[in-house]
Design a protein around this motif. Structure first.
Motif, PDB file in Angstrom:
ATOM      1  N   VAL A  36       0.868  -1.176   0.000  1.00 41.63           N
ATOM      2  CA  VAL A  36       0.000   0.000   0.000  1.00 41.63           C
ATOM      3  C   VAL A  36       0.903   1.225   0.000  1.00 41.63           C
ATOM      4  O   VAL A  36       1.794   1.350   0.844  1.00 41.63           O
ATOM      5  CB  VAL A  36      -0.920   0.018   1.235  1.00 41.63           C
ATOM      6  N   SER A  37       0.660   2.104  -0.945  1.00 41.80           N
ATOM      7  CA  SER A  37       1.503   3.279  -1.110  1.00 41.80           C
ATOM      8  C   SER A  37       0.735   4.538  -0.739  1.00 41.80           C
ATOM      9  O   SER A  37      -0.422   4.701  -1.134  1.00 41.80           O
ATOM     10  CB  SER A  37       1.975   3.365  -2.565  1.00 41.80           C
ATOM     11  N   GLN A  38       1.377   5.416   0.016  1.00 44.22           N
ATOM     12  CA  GLN A  38       0.784   6.703   0.351  1.00 44.22           C
ATOM     13  C   GLN A  38       1.627   7.810  -0.249  1.00 44.22           C
ATOM     14  O   GLN A  38       2.859   7.754  -0.263  1.00 44.22           O
ATOM     15  CB  GLN A  38       0.709   6.901   1.869  1.00 44.22           C
ATOM     16  N   HIS A  39       0.931   8.854  -0.697  1.00 47.00           N
ATOM     17  CA  HIS A  39       1.645   9.989  -1.274  1.00 47.00           C
ATOM     18  C   HIS A  39       0.886  11.269  -0.991  1.00 47.00           C
ATOM     19  O   HIS A  39      -0.343  11.286  -1.160  1.00 47.00           O
ATOM     20  CB  HIS A  39       1.795   9.797  -2.794  1.00 47.00           C
ATOM     21  N   PRO A  40       1.517  12.348  -0.557  1.00 47.83           N
ATOM     22  CA  PRO A  40       2.950  12.427  -0.294  1.00 47.83           C
ATOM     23  C   PRO A  40       3.298  11.855   1.080  1.00 47.83           C
ATOM     24  O   PRO A  40       2.414  11.660   1.909  1.00 47.83           O
ATOM     25  CB  PRO A  40       3.196  13.938  -0.328  1.00 47.83           C
ATOM     26  N   SER A  41       4.554  11.586   1.303  1.00 46.07           N
ATOM     27  CA  SER A  41       4.961  11.091   2.612  1.00 46.07           C
ATOM     28  C   SER A  41       5.071  12.240   3.614  1.00 46.07           C
ATOM     29  O   SER A  41       4.892  12.047   4.816  1.00 46.07           O
ATOM     30  CB  SER A  41       6.288  10.340   2.507  1.00 46.07           C
ATOM     31  N   ARG A  42       5.401  13.409   3.088  1.00 47.22           N
ATOM     32  CA  ARG A  42       5.463  14.594   3.939  1.00 47.22           C
ATOM     33  C   ARG A  42       4.901  15.777   3.165  1.00 47.22           C
ATOM     34  O   ARG A  42       5.146  15.907   1.969  1.00 47.22           O
ATOM     35  CB  ARG A  42       6.905  14.927   4.327  1.00 47.22           C
ATOM     36  N   VAL A  43       4.167  16.606   3.853  1.00 51.03           N
ATOM     37  CA  VAL A  43       3.645  17.813   3.212  1.00 51.03           C
ATOM     38  C   VAL A  43       3.546  18.918   4.245  1.00 51.03           C
ATOM     39  O   VAL A  43       3.122  18.679   5.381  1.00 51.03           O
ATOM     40  CB  VAL A  43       2.282  17.548   2.530  1.00 51.03           C
ATOM     41  N   ILE A  44       3.968  20.077   3.814  1.00 48.36           N
ATOM     42  CA  ILE A  44       3.870  21.283   4.645  1.00 48.36           C
ATOM     43  C   ILE A  44       3.001  22.278   3.896  1.00 48.36           C
ATOM     44  O   ILE A  44       3.228  22.518   2.704  1.00 48.36           O
ATOM     45  CB  ILE A  44       5.256  21.900   4.927  1.00 48.36           C
ATOM     46  N   CYS A  45       2.033  22.829   4.576  1.00 50.81           N
ATOM     47  CA  CYS A  45       1.152  23.772   3.896  1.00 50.81           C
ATOM     48  C   CYS A  45       0.823  24.938   4.821  1.00 50.81           C
ATOM     49  O   CYS A  45       1.061  24.880   6.029  1.00 50.81           O
ATOM     50  CB  CYS A  45      -0.130  23.079   3.444  1.00 50.81           C
ATOM     51  N   LYS A  46       0.268  25.970   4.240  1.00 51.84           N
ATOM     52  CA  LYS A  46      -0.140  27.144   5.007  1.00 51.84           C
ATOM     53  C   LYS A  46      -1.569  26.963   5.502  1.00 51.84           C
ATOM     54  O   LYS A  46      -2.377  26.270   4.874  1.00 51.84           O
ATOM     55  CB  LYS A  46      -0.047  28.403   4.145  1.00 51.84           C
ATOM     56  N   SER A  47      -1.879  27.616   6.592  1.00 49.20           N
ATOM     57  CA  SER A  47      -3.244  27.581   7.117  1.00 49.20           C
ATOM     58  C   SER A  47      -4.218  28.069   6.064  1.00 49.20           C
ATOM     59  O   SER A  47      -3.941  29.014   5.337  1.00 49.20           O
ATOM     60  CB  SER A  47      -3.365  28.487   8.339  1.00 49.20           C
ATOM     61  N   GLY A  48      -5.337  27.358   5.990  1.00 51.15           N
ATOM     62  CA  GLY A  48      -6.381  27.755   5.052  1.00 51.15           C
ATOM     63  C   GLY A  48      -6.340  27.031   3.729  1.00 51.15           C
ATOM     64  O   GLY A  48      -7.315  27.073   2.971  1.00 51.15           O
ATOM     65  N   THR A  49      -5.251  26.374   3.461  1.00 51.98           N
ATOM     66  CA  THR A  49      -5.168  25.624   2.200  1.00 51.98           C
ATOM     67  C   THR A  49      -5.683  24.210   2.410  1.00 51.98           C
ATOM     68  O   THR A  49      -5.862  23.746   3.530  1.00 51.98           O
ATOM     69  CB  THR A  49      -3.731  25.577   1.672  1.00 51.98           C
ATOM     70  N   SER A  50      -5.926  23.534   1.286  1.00 46.17           N
ATOM     71  CA  SER A  50      -6.385  22.145   1.341  1.00 46.17           C
ATOM     72  C   SER A  50      -5.271  21.226   0.870  1.00 46.17           C
ATOM     73  O   SER A  50      -4.500  21.572  -0.015  1.00 46.17           O
ATOM     74  CB  SER A  50      -7.626  21.964   0.472  1.00 46.17           C
ATOM     75  N   VAL A  51      -5.217  20.067   1.466  1.00 44.86           N
ATOM     76  CA  VAL A  51      -4.163  19.104   1.138  1.00 44.86           C
ATOM     77  C   VAL A  51      -4.790  17.748   0.834  1.00 44.86           C
ATOM     78  O   VAL A  51      -5.658  17.292   1.590  1.00 44.86           O
ATOM     79  CB  VAL A  51      -3.181  18.946   2.328  1.00 44.86           C
TER      80      VAL A  51
END
Lengths: 111, 118
Positions: B4-19
């Protein structure tokens, strides 16, 4: 809600020693599973024991299940530094595939 | 074994954005996948069950509008954290169950995705 409780929360031993982790649960189960998680990684399934089984072995792992006490234990024999990880017990919610996890035991095996 | 693969392994985002986080079963079909959330040094908390071709089933206390789940194919489920805030920072892990019987209740887990919201 999570129903599993594990103890100890943390365990530090020397290589070659045995490590025993315990898990207690609250509701009836049809099986109990143990998982391993290396720091910051996903979970790896170690072993599953059914409610009608009392003990199960897999390599250096031995799992016991006592349904009367609603508890299980995981024994790792002849531990290695590579066994350092968090270990979780998990049981199916209402017998399905949704799992509820215990709080986990952080095992550190010192070389 | 199954992967089972997950992507992304790491993500940094700003408040208010969607990931959006993807969970793929690479060598098997998975009608059902699960999303978990894990806080540092804590256990995994089941968030929702993702069902291919139908709406996800959320656990009590999990906001469905906050955590959008889509399971559009037999090998892909996505979790979208909408309007992310710092308190959404966490480690998100998916698991997938093989459709055929491969052990009793055995699941395969992804490697997890660490979300950090600034």
């Amino acid at each position: 809600s999570q129903q599993g409780e594990e103890d100890p929360q943390a365990l530090s031993i020397q290589e070659g020693e045995n490590a025993t982790m315990n898990c207690s649960y609250k509701t009836s189960i049809n099986n109990l599973q143990w998982y391993r998680q290396n720091s910051g990684r996903g979970l790896v399934h170690l072993i599953l024991i059914r409610s009608n089984e009392r003990e199960k072995h897999s390599g250096r792992l031995r799992v016991t299940l006592d349904t009367s006490k609603k508890s299980s234990s995981l024994l790792i024999t002849a531990s290695r530094a590579a066994d350092t990880a968090s270990y979780f017990c998990a049981s199916p919610i209402h017998g399905g595939s949704r799992l509820t996890f215990g709080e986990g035991t952080q095992l550190t095996v010192n070389p | 074994g199954a992967v089972v693969s997950q992507h992304p392994s790491r993500v940094i985002c700003k408040s208010g954005t969607s990931v959006k986080i993807e969970c793929r079963s690479l060598d098997f079909q998975a009608t059902t996948m699960f999303w978990y959330r894990q806080f540092p040094k804590k256990s995994l908390m089941l968030m929702a069950t993702s069902n291919e071709g139908s709406k996800a089933t959320y656990e009590q206390g999990v906001e469905k509008d906050k955590f959008l789940i889509n399971h559009a194919s037999l090998t892909l489920s996505t979790l979208t954290v909408t309007s992310a805030h710092p308190e959404d920072s966490s480690f998100y892990i998916c698991s997938a169950r093989t459709d055929g019987a491969r052990g009793h209740g055995e699941l395969f887990f992804g490697e997890g995705s660490r979300l950090t919201v600034l």
